[in-house]
Write an enzyme that holds these catalytic residues in place. Structure first.
Site, PDB file in Angstrom:
ATOM      1  CB  ALA A 163     -21.788 -65.723  20.307  1.00 15.56           C
ATOM      2  CG  MET A 206     -20.966 -33.625  43.726  1.00 14.55           C
ATOM      3  SD  MET A 206     -21.796 -33.092  45.100  1.00 14.55           S
ATOM      4  CE  MET A 206     -20.777 -33.513  46.558  1.00 14.55           C
ATOM      5  CB  CYS A 244     -18.206 -58.035  27.498  1.00 14.72           C
ATOM      6  SG  CYS A 244     -20.169 -57.557  27.582  1.00 14.72           S
ATOM      7  CG  ASP A 257     -24.473 -36.867  36.438  1.00 15.29           C
ATOM      8  OD1 ASP A 257     -23.763 -37.783  36.010  1.00 15.29           O
ATOM      9  OD2 ASP A 257     -24.674 -35.904  36.029  1.00 15.29           O
ATOM     10  CB  CYS A 293     -20.906 -52.257  21.426  1.00 16.00           C
ATOM     11  SG  CYS A 293     -20.368 -53.259  22.727  1.00 16.00           S
ATOM     12  NE  ARG A 312     -27.491 -57.260  18.971  1.00 14.89           N
ATOM     13  CZ  ARG A 312     -28.392 -56.715  19.311  1.00 14.89           C
ATOM     14  NH1 ARG A 312     -28.668 -56.348  20.323  1.00 14.89           N
ATOM     15  NH2 ARG A 312     -29.116 -55.849  18.181  1.00 14.89           N
ATOM     16  NE  ARG A 324     -21.937 -71.515  14.777  1.00 17.23           N
ATOM     17  CZ  ARG A 324     -21.282 -70.761  15.439  1.00 17.23           C
ATOM     18  NH1 ARG A 324     -20.053 -70.501  15.381  1.00 17.23           N
ATOM     19  NH2 ARG A 324     -22.074 -70.116  16.346  1.00 17.23           N
ATOM     20  CE1 TYR A 356     -12.570 -69.132   8.767  1.00 16.92           C
ATOM     21  CE2 TYR A 356     -14.431 -69.707  10.104  1.00 16.92           C
ATOM     22  CZ  TYR A 356     -13.373 -68.833   9.780  1.00 16.92           C
ATOM     23  OH  TYR A 356     -13.112 -67.880  10.682  1.00 16.92           O
TER      24      TYR A 356
HETATM   25  P1  ADP Z   1     -17.632 -42.260  31.854  1.00 14.40           P
HETATM   26  O1  ADP Z   1     -17.859 -42.655  30.558  1.00 14.40           O
HETATM   27  O2  ADP Z   1     -16.450 -42.280  32.505  1.00 14.40           O
HETATM   28  O3  ADP Z   1     -18.714 -42.844  32.881  1.00 14.40           O
HETATM   29  P2  ADP Z   1     -19.237 -39.870  31.258  1.00 14.40           P
HETATM   30  O4  ADP Z   1     -18.758 -38.809  30.516  1.00 14.40           O
HETATM   31  O5  ADP Z   1     -20.064 -40.867  30.563  1.00 14.40           O
HETATM   32  O6  ADP Z   1     -17.874 -40.894  31.883  1.00 14.40           O
HETATM   33  O7  ADP Z   1     -20.067 -39.459  32.667  1.00 14.40           O
HETATM   34  C1  ADP Z   1     -19.605 -38.445  33.412  1.00 14.40           C
HETATM   35  C2  ADP Z   1     -20.688 -37.881  34.058  1.00 14.40           C
HETATM   36  O8  ADP Z   1     -20.240 -36.939  35.072  1.00 14.40           O
HETATM   37  C3  ADP Z   1     -21.787 -37.042  33.386  1.00 14.40           C
HETATM   38  O9  ADP Z   1     -23.058 -37.522  33.522  1.00 14.40           O
HETATM   39  C4  ADP Z   1     -21.690 -35.506  33.894  1.00 14.40           C
HETATM   40  O10 ADP Z   1     -23.051 -35.002  33.981  1.00 14.40           O
HETATM   41  C5  ADP Z   1     -21.242 -35.886  35.487  1.00 14.40           C
HETATM   42  N1  ADP Z   1     -20.404 -34.782  35.904  1.00 14.40           N
HETATM   43  C6  ADP Z   1     -19.347 -34.156  35.364  1.00 14.40           C
HETATM   44  N2  ADP Z   1     -18.538 -33.179  36.415  1.00 14.40           N
HETATM   45  C7  ADP Z   1     -19.567 -33.425  37.343  1.00 14.40           C
HETATM   46  C8  ADP Z   1     -19.719 -32.586  38.604  1.00 14.40           C
HETATM   47  N3  ADP Z   1     -18.736 -31.634  38.952  1.00 14.40           N
HETATM   48  N4  ADP Z   1     -20.593 -32.969  39.544  1.00 14.40           N
HETATM   49  C9  ADP Z   1     -21.659 -33.865  39.422  1.00 14.40           C
HETATM   50  N5  ADP Z   1     -21.490 -34.617  38.098  1.00 14.40           N
HETATM   51  C10 ADP Z   1     -20.542 -34.398  37.284  1.00 14.40           C
HETATM   52 FE1  SF4 Z   2     -22.547 -57.399  23.619  1.00 17.62          FE
HETATM   53 FE2  SF4 Z   2     -20.723 -57.427  25.289  1.00 17.62          FE
HETATM   54 FE3  SF4 Z   2     -20.377 -58.067  22.700  1.00 17.62          FE
HETATM   55 FE4  SF4 Z   2     -21.011 -55.430  23.414  1.00 17.62          FE
HETATM   56  S1  SF4 Z   2     -19.340 -56.538  23.865  1.00 17.62           S
HETATM   57  S2  SF4 Z   2     -21.862 -56.649  21.605  1.00 17.62           S
HETATM   58  S3  SF4 Z   2     -22.563 -55.763  24.944  1.00 17.62           S
HETATM   59  S4  SF4 Z   2     -21.494 -59.021  24.273  1.00 17.62           S
END
Ligand code: ADP
Ligand code: SF4
Length: 706
Positions: A324, A467, A366, A421, A351, A302, A228, A180
């Site tokens: 930040a 499930m 965030c 899960d 990220c 960070r 700064r 700047y």
């Molecule tokens: P998000 O980003 O929306 O949290 P992810 O893909 O990171 O979704 O996570 C989905 C999770 O759901 C995975 O850990 C997977 O093992 C779990 N999963 C998918 N189908 C089933 C099911 N039928 N029963 C239990 N867990 C499941």
């Molecule tokens: Fe960190 Fe949140 Fe920024 Fe990702 S979005 S870099 S977790 S402050």
């Protein structure tokens, strides 16, 4: 719990000229995307950090004049006395918690394009910034500043500084970094002047020094003056009377400031993704400053570990721990350390979705802290949430980012929560993605939530629990959240830029297949039309496994969207360094198992390369089958006492992790309560008399600038 005595040093007050920071936790200026147009949201966002224990809380960059117009990037302004009330909301909010409020006054010079004000940009010698990225380009070049222009900017700075004082700020900055205007004067690449503002270091520092002096005069004895400053290029330039020009500049300015806020020169290096740079990466550039000046020094890196912070202070690198991103991810980071709960810090994952929201021109988002930006308009708090409503037991199917965030927020509300899960470990997509090169810290999204959930008596966590419809109906919960994620699909990309046909050949994979353990035979092509991190991360991952890899994308850069998250300038270089071949502006049109058919994205000219496998990173499809199937059985749901089945996270709409976490929180907030689609509207504080559609008022301090 008692505080670890080793961390006491972080809670010492620090004198900054005429004001005193109550501790060493300093939220440095960072853009929030809220600007003067959302002053209540801005005040709420900053207040949360003061409540969480940050001793100093700064607002984002604030333009001093319409000739410093960074639109469409969301900058705040103090162009007019009418802007004071908007900022006073933030300073009042910060002061309520005993913290100091800081403001970074900004003139962008030749770095801004004045797209809205349409004033010709100015720079020391008429040299502008020439970025090769469309979002930052302009065709209007800055004009060279005259002495009258320099005098004008001094006056505008003084006017804005007086307004800052009137708005209640305790620390007023002159922004002398990141390319700047004052930084342009410091750097010979921009400053080719032959008058007293160019040439020697002393001359090049004159403009910044003058701005600091007029600021001091304007704010008087009770407000601290800070700068700064970016030190990367200056540190690389040998000095004439000291080791480097950076040493000389700090020495020249030392008597004119109460605080140095030191940083790197450009976003991707100053605020790098964790994929490419670790915590504390600024230190080799800024470590000398405290040896040259007796003024307090704040810097960032960070920092999330209190041990690292203590190390920075004890080793004489910094006096104040600037943050930040860590303050966005966890506004309560200082108080957690103060109260001996440092294991509860919600650590930033690096990220840069927060930065992407600034580049997008929207309020901050965030990945770790879904309440960021939602404090005022949705009433979300990073640590607290309203008590439970009528429902009792919530079954969450899927323990990825969405499922675990929903579980945490519902658990805090007091519901009985069960997370099931299918996999052997929680983590969802991050079980695989955090193992890709450079993404290890992203697993903090899971670690933080599992750490908190494991302490909650009303939450039960089950892995290896696949499930199905019958299992859910029999389970006995009255609410069900289906957080089962999404899967990548192996579609090619059609000419119309929508997903196209499936390739016919064998050995066609997606990231989901690789996550499931598919072995890839080389040579392999990675076709990326998703354009964020996954394509380049998979290409690097396969290359590190020894495969010959060609990265193909219809975009002009590798991971082209990642310009928004500061990855892009590094990511392409990383692939080339690893030996990945690039075919950009190219579309895959077919694959038979041995030959990959390609076409130029624009002209369609065909070509081909030999390869044995194709990995397609294109679109994803929500895995919402359980929710759809159960909702088609309303009688069975009623008989089972299930009042709702909702898909959340990627199963609701596939997105980045930031979206999944947000939807997890939104589900928990909305259960027996208000929908997240329903939020308060914020609007600018208008000058008196300017509430109708037509206004005759002009900005009063405008000189006729061409
Ligand atoms: P998000 O980003 O929306 O949290 P992810 O893909 O990171 O979704 O996570 C989905 C999770 O759901 C995975 O850990 C997977 O093992 C779990 N999963 C998918 N189908 C089933 C099911 N039928 N029963 C239990 N867990 C499941
Ligand atoms: Fe960190 Fe949140 Fe920024 Fe990702 S979005 S870099 S977790 S402050």
């Amino acid at each position: 719990m008692a505080r670890n005595a080793h961390y006491d040093i972080l809670f010492e007050p620090v004198k900054i000229g005429p004001v005193t920071a109550p501790n060493r936790f300093f939220q440095v200026p960072h853009a929030s995307g809220m600007t003067n147009s959302m002053p209540r949201m801005r005040a709420g966002f900053r207040e949360m950090k003061a409540e969480g224990g940050w001793g100093v809380v700064c607002t984002g960059y604030v333009s001093i004049h319409p000739s410093a117009d960074d639109t469409p990037l969301p900058m705040a302004k103090l162009w007019d006395d009418a802007d004071i009330r908007s900022h006073a909301m933030m300073t009042d909010a910060v002061h309520r918690h005993g913290s100091l409020a800081g403001v970074e006054l900004f003139h962008g010079g030749g770095m801004v394009m004045n797209r809205t004000s349409r004033i010709a940009p100015m720079s020391p010698s008429g040299i502008g910034w020439m970025p090769p990225y469309a979002n930052f380009m302009s065709h209007l070049r800055p004009r060279a500043m005259t002495r009258d222009d320099i005098a004008d900017i001094r006056r505008w700075q003084a006017d804005a500084a007086r307004r800052a004082k009137d708005a209640g700020f305790d620390i007023v900055y002159v922004y002398g970094g990141m390319g700047y205007l004052p930084h342009q004067f410091l750097l010979p690449d921009f400053n080719r002047r032959e008058d007293e503002y160019g040439g020697s270091v002393e001359n090049r520092a004159r403009f910044l020094r003058e701005l600091l002096d007029v600021t001091r005069d304007a704010v008087g004895p009770d407000v601290a003056v800070a700068t700064r400053i970016s030190l990367e290029q200056l540190r690389a330039r040998p000095g004439t009377v000291a080791e480097t020009e950076a040493h000389e500049v700090i020495d020249i300015l030392s008597d004119h400031v109460d605080l140095f806020d030191v940083k790197m020169d450009s976003g991707p290096i100053d605020c790098p993704p964790s994929r490419f740079r670790p915590e504390g990466s600024h230190e080799p550039v800024i470590d000398f400053v405290k040896r040259v000046t007796d003024k307090p020094v704040v810097g960032v890196g960070r920092f999330t570990s209190p041990d690292t912070m203590v190390g920075q202070v004890k080793r004489g690198v910094l006096d104040l721990i600037g943050a930040a991103r860590p303050s966005i991810a966890d506004p309560f980071l200082p108080n957690k350390i103060r109260n001996g709960h440092e294991d509860e810090i919600r650590e930033c994952i690096g990220c840069n979705m927060c930065i992407a929201s600034w580049h997008d021109g929207v309020p901050v988002r965030c990945t770790q802290n879904p309440s960021a930006g939602e404090e005022w308009r949705r009433g979300w708090h990073p640590e607290r949430i309203a008590p439970k409503g009528l429902s009792d037991h919530v079954l969450i199917v899927g323990g990825g980012p969405a499922g675990l965030e929903a579980a945490l927020s519902l658990g805090r509300r007091g519901y009985q929560v069960t997370v099931a899960d299918a996999a052997a470990e929680f983590g969802g997509r991050l079980r695989f993605e955090a193992g890709l090169p450079g993404l290890r810290q992203w697993h903090r999204v899971i670690d933080y939530r599992l750490g908190r959930l494991s302490q909650m008596a009303n939450v039960s966590l089950y892995t290896e629990s696949n499930m199905d419809e019958e299992g859910i109906l029999e389970f006995g919960a009255d609410r069900v959240a289906v957080a089962t994620g999404s899967r990548w699909l192996p579609d090619l990309m059609a000419v119309s830029e929508t997903p196209g046909d499936l390739p016919r050949g064998p050995r066609v994979y997606t990231p989901s297949d690789i996550a499931d353990g598919a072995e890839i035979e080389g040579p392999v092509a990675v076709f990326d039309y998703d354009n964020y991190y996954m394509g380049s991360a998979i290409a690097e991952y396969l290359r590190l496994k020894g495969k010959d890899v060609t990265y193909v994308s219809p975009a002009g850069h590798v991971s082209t969207w990642s310009i928004m998250s500061n990855d892009l300038p590094t990511v392409q270089e990383r692939l080339l360094d690893r030996g990945v071949a690039l075919r950009l502006l190219t579309r895959v049109t077919g694959f038979n198992g041995d030959t990959l058919q390609l076409a130029d994205f624009m002209g369609g000219r065909p070509s081909d390369i030999a390869c044995r496998s194709l990995v397609i990173i294109g679109r994803r499809q929500a895995s919402d089958g359980l929710a759809t199937a159960l909702n088609a059985r309303p009688d069975d749901l009623a008989a089972a006492g299930i009042r709702s089945v909702e898909a959340i996270g990627d199963a609701h709409a596939p997105g980045s992790i930031v979206h999944a976490v947000y939807f997890g929180r939104a589900y928990a907030e909305g259960l027996d309560g208000r929908s997240h689609a329903d939020y308060r509207y914020d609007g600018p504080v208008l000058p008196d008399g300017l509430d109708g559609p037509v206004a005759a008022r002009t900005t009063p301090n405008m000189r006729a600038v061409s």
